[in-house]
Design an enzyme around this catalytic site. Structure first.
Site, PDB file in Angstrom:
ATOM      1  N   HIS A   2       9.411  25.376  -0.194  1.00 54.84           N
ATOM      2  CA  HIS A   2       8.964  26.761  -0.385  1.00 54.84           C
ATOM      3  C   HIS A   2       9.342  27.215  -1.795  1.00 54.84           C
ATOM      4  CE1 HIS A   2       7.805  28.256   3.724  1.00 54.84           C
ATOM      5  NE2 HIS A   2       8.168  27.021   3.969  1.00 54.84           N
ATOM      6  N   ASN A  24       2.903  31.044  -3.993  1.00 57.06           N
ATOM      7  CA  ASN A  24       2.354  32.368  -3.714  1.00 57.06           C
ATOM      8  C   ASN A  24       2.420  33.261  -4.952  1.00 57.06           C
ATOM      9  OD1 ASN A  24       1.492  34.745  -2.553  1.00 57.06           O
ATOM     10  ND2 ASN A  24       3.360  35.133  -1.425  1.00 57.06           N
ATOM     11  N   HIS A  50      12.121  32.266  -3.100  1.00 58.81           N
ATOM     12  CA  HIS A  50      10.791  32.849  -3.277  1.00 58.81           C
ATOM     13  C   HIS A  50      10.771  33.740  -4.514  1.00 58.81           C
ATOM     14  CE1 HIS A  50      10.419  32.069   1.188  1.00 58.81           C
ATOM     15  NE2 HIS A  50       9.330  31.510   0.708  1.00 58.81           N
ATOM     16  N   GLY A  51       9.606  33.847  -5.110  1.00 56.98           N
ATOM     17  CA  GLY A  51       9.464  34.721  -6.276  1.00 56.98           C
ATOM     18  C   GLY A  51       9.954  34.029  -7.538  1.00 56.98           C
ATOM     19  N   GLY A 111       7.496  27.611  -4.528  1.00 49.30           N
ATOM     20  CA  GLY A 111       6.944  26.714  -5.552  1.00 49.30           C
ATOM     21  C   GLY A 111       6.752  27.363  -6.921  1.00 49.30           C
ATOM     22  N   GLU A 131      11.750  25.856  10.250  1.00 51.93           N
ATOM     23  CA  GLU A 131      12.626  26.056   9.092  1.00 51.93           C
ATOM     24  C   GLU A 131      14.094  26.037   9.481  1.00 51.93           C
ATOM     25  OE1 GLU A 131      11.663  29.082   6.137  1.00 51.93           O
ATOM     26  OE2 GLU A 131      13.778  29.450   5.757  1.00 51.93           O
ATOM     27  N   ASP A 176       2.454  31.734   7.601  1.00 52.89           N
ATOM     28  CA  ASP A 176       3.616  31.497   6.740  1.00 52.89           C
ATOM     29  C   ASP A 176       4.792  32.354   7.233  1.00 52.89           C
ATOM     30  OD1 ASP A 176       4.992  30.477   4.520  1.00 52.89           O
ATOM     31  OD2 ASP A 176       4.309  32.095   3.200  1.00 52.89           O
ATOM     32  N   ASN A 225       4.730  25.127  -1.343  1.00 52.94           N
ATOM     33  CA  ASN A 225       4.149  26.458  -1.170  1.00 52.94           C
ATOM     34  C   ASN A 225       4.158  27.252  -2.476  1.00 52.94           C
ATOM     35  OD1 ASN A 225       4.259  25.695   1.491  1.00 52.94           O
ATOM     36  ND2 ASN A 225       5.471  27.429   2.178  1.00 52.94           N
TER      37      ASN A 225
HETATM   38  P1  13P Z   1       6.602  31.657  -4.186  1.00 51.52           P
HETATM   39  O1  13P Z   1       6.063  33.033  -3.972  1.00 51.52           O
HETATM   40  O2  13P Z   1       7.926  31.660  -4.852  1.00 51.52           O
HETATM   41  O3  13P Z   1       5.623  30.763  -4.850  1.00 51.52           O
HETATM   42  O4  13P Z   1       6.889  31.054  -2.727  1.00 51.52           O
HETATM   43  C1  13P Z   1       5.823  30.850  -1.845  1.00 51.52           C
HETATM   44  C2  13P Z   1       6.293  30.444  -0.502  1.00 51.52           C
HETATM   45  O5  13P Z   1       7.232  29.709  -0.351  1.00 51.52           O
HETATM   46  C3  13P Z   1       5.559  30.945   0.663  1.00 51.52           C
HETATM   47  O6  13P Z   1       6.184  30.619   1.848  1.00 51.52           O
END
Ligand code: 13P
Length: 289
Positions: A209, A233, A178-179, A211, A136, A85, A231
């Site tokens: 990304h 995380n 992200h986050g 998600g 990307e 990733d 994605n």
């Molecule tokens: P999140 O941590 O916001 O779910 O994003 C995950 C991601 O895009 C990893 O590349």
């Protein structure tokens, strides 16, 4: 069947209008929870490993060995891709060497010409080895392993340029970050997504990304417009932490052998399973293995 490239699973998803989830792993419990849920849901799955997480788990070789052995020991038969990733150029080569079946080279912080040149070199290497490659364009907002970006929207012309290099899938910024999303977040830019999908054509799986925390209706709309990989995380980390905190706050680690790591980590592991199942249902990948 061991690790597979993400190519077939994503092309099928793009054609049939659903998305495959990428869930990032941090340790054995995470990996086990995600693999067992994918098997239970009869869903293809992509295990994401950032360079930071790879380092934390001792290195990419340890990760590749653990995941391959776990697929075998748990009798996992659904397609599983092990994916770097947001890889650097050097990190991409390390993961190819270590036995990853999928790579993301994130050249979004380079000028477009350099992103093109580096991505092109990796396309040739990955193609030869049967490894899928994600590129990307346009930064994903928030922090990606130390690289901070404001979440700009990608330029469709640049997306077209990169997609024509022969990459398997393309991550393009559409206002996602992200986050956790801030309260004043404007939402995904569907105008940008529509322009990108049009520019790269209907065969190119797009990647969303960040998600975690995108409202379900926006996720589904993005999937209907060409997103074939989502994605996730942070959300797994949040539910793991919440379930673990609850267990300790209820004093369960102090009762009997409640301190046994197999007991202590069980609620968090179950919470990851539940959220992964929920996401697979939302993305439409259940029974698509
Ligand atoms: P999140 O941590 O916001 O779910 O994003 C995950 C991601 O895009 C990893 O590349």
């Amino acid at each position: 069947m061991g690790l597979v490239s993400a190519k077939d699973m994503l092309q099928k998803a793009r054609k049939e209008g659903y998305a495959v989830g990428q869930f990032n792993i941090n340790n054995l419990e995470w990996t086990k929870a995600i693999l067992l849920t994918a098997q239970e849901c009869n869903s293809p799955v992509i295990l994401g490993v950032s360079e930071g997480a790879g380092k934390y788990m001792c290195g990419f070789k340890t990760v590749a060995s653990m995941v391959s052995a776990m697929i075998d020991d748990l009798g996992i038969t659904v397609p599983v891709a092990l994916h770097l990733d947001h890889g650097t150029f050097e990190g991409s080569y390390k993961c190819i060497e270590a036995g990853f079946s999928s790579i993301m080279f994130d050249g979004s912080h380079y000028a477009i010409d350099e992103n093109v040149a580096k991505t092109k070199e990796l396309v040739a290497v990955c193609e030869q080895k049967g490894i899928s490659l994600e590129a990307e364009v346009g930064g994903i907002g928030g922090e990606e392993d130390g690289v901070v970006s404001a979440g700009e929207c990608a330029d469709p012309a640049e997306c077209k340029m990169i997609s024509e290099l022969g990459v398997t899938m393309l991550a393009a910024g559409i206002g996602n970050i992200h986050g956790k999303y801030p309260a004043n977040w404007a939402g995904l830019s569907f105008d940008t997504l529509s322009a990108i999908a049009e520019a790269v054509g209907s065969d190119m799986p797009l990647v969303l990304h960040g998600g975690t925390g995108i409202p379900e209706d926006q996720v589904k709309k993005a999937i209907s417009m060409g997103v074939s990989k989502v994605n996730v995380n942070t959300e797994c980390q949040l539910v793991f932490a919440e379930a673990t905190r609850k267990y300790i706050e209820e004093g369960k680690d102090l009762q009997g052998k409640g301190f046994d790591p197999r007991k202590l980590l069980a609620p968090g592991t179950e919470a990851i399973k539940a959220i992964v199942k929920e996401k697979m249902e939302m993305f439409g990948s259940v029974n698509k293995a």
